[in-house]
Design a protein around this motif. Sequence first.
Motif, PDB file in Angstrom:
ATOM      1  N   ARG A 142       0.830  -1.211   0.000  1.00 16.35           N
ATOM      2  CA  ARG A 142       0.000   0.000   0.000  1.00 16.35           C
ATOM      3  C   ARG A 142       0.863   1.260   0.000  1.00 16.35           C
ATOM      4  N   ARG A 165      -4.242   0.310  -4.177  1.00 19.96           N
ATOM      5  CA  ARG A 165      -5.260  -0.122  -5.127  1.00 19.96           C
ATOM      6  C   ARG A 165      -6.575   0.561  -4.782  1.00 19.96           C
ATOM      7  N   LEU A 175       5.191  -6.452  -6.880  1.00 17.11           N
ATOM      8  CA  LEU A 175       4.614  -5.114  -6.722  1.00 17.11           C
ATOM      9  C   LEU A 175       4.771  -4.266  -7.984  1.00 17.11           C
ATOM     10  N   ARG A 200       1.914  -1.846  -8.885  1.00 17.29           N
ATOM     11  CA  ARG A 200       1.859  -0.763  -7.889  1.00 17.29           C
ATOM     12  C   ARG A 200       3.002   0.225  -8.149  1.00 17.29           C
ATOM     13  N   SER A 220       2.346   2.285 -11.241  1.00 21.54           N
ATOM     14  CA  SER A 220       1.294   3.265 -10.942  1.00 21.54           C
ATOM     15  C   SER A 220       1.880   4.453 -10.193  1.00 21.54           C
ATOM     16  N   ASN A 221       2.804   4.170  -9.288  1.00 20.01           N
ATOM     17  CA  ASN A 221       3.526   5.231  -8.584  1.00 20.01           C
ATOM     18  C   ASN A 221       4.260   6.113  -9.581  1.00 20.01           C
ATOM     19  N   TYR A 279      -3.226   1.309 -11.537  1.00 21.99           N
ATOM     20  CA  TYR A 279      -4.178   1.545 -10.447  1.00 21.99           C
ATOM     21  C   TYR A 279      -4.503   3.026 -10.256  1.00 21.99           C
TER      22      TYR A 279
END
Length: 349
Positions: A154, A159, A259, A262, A265-266, A313
């Motif tokens: 997270r 997400r 990951l 994730r 997406s960052n 995401y």
Amino acid sequence: MENVGVVSVIIPVHNVENYVHNIFEFMNSQEYKKWELIFINDHSTDNTIREVNREKQGIIQRVIIKDNSGIGVSAARNTGIKSSLGEYIAFVDADDKIKTNYLRVLVENIIDTKADIVMCSYVEVLNGSTKVKLLPWNGLIKSSNDIRNKIIPRVVFPRKNEKQEWLPVWRTLIKANFLRKSNILFNEKLSQAEDFIFLFELLLNSKSVSFIRNSMPYYYIRRYNSALNSFIENNLEHQDIYHSLLVECLNHYGIYEKLKIRYLSNKAATYSIAISNATRINNKVETLNEIRNVRAHYVKDRKLNTFPISHLYNRVSVKMGLYLLKMNCIHILELIYSTKEKHRRGKLN
């Protein structure tokens, strides 16, 4: 041992003479009295250090002043860590506010839980309005696997229906022995997100971390003239350093592939932020040129620009920005993001 229970409070200071009295007032009013104050003078040109020397008169706790050995807050905090004598280390920003129970809440928790790191929720203050920022977790996470499975994903990027959590180093208490054994310091190449990388690495090295969700003893004061409201030179170059370190961490601990979405997406969010940053130039021609620079950066970013945007995401608006960037719609991006930036600034006033 003299350092048992002592909290080393590290405060970088740069031209904050008007806040020095408040710092001492906050510290003198702490319910927990076993602390030392370490001021790191980050190349101040005003009367900051004179004010510190004046205010520390009569203080029974240890108050020391060190000059920054480098440039910027990362080097300043590293100097503070190396100068600390306490059993625990905490950080406070000079222009923020802490409640009287700040140190007590953190110390009591770290003693009860025996955690390596303790974090509390906080209150964000903007133009006199307050907003409570609650941690998404509560209680003790007491294994490395649980930290990597429940916390780290997270933190990298949330997400849908997950609350995003950034990692400011203030509102955090760290065991000094754990920090030294980890051999982790702030990366002095970073001028943005240095807190994130520092705490991210510490979390990946820790065996236990405790979250205090329902206590908000730290007040983060957001200011209109902060970096979030001014054009940042070489923003993408700074982001490249940050992302190279983040990927290095993920690979080192063998969790990059797990990951990957994730992380990407960052990184996608970085480009949206970079376009917003471009609109803070008070010249449309220069703004358009800066957005073209952002696109050129994106085109070279093979990790991201070859990944399906629809699988990320991010919010729809960020994904749309990437589509427009890919299609070279520079003028449309300028119009959309300038409007968004104007709206955001309007809410700050």
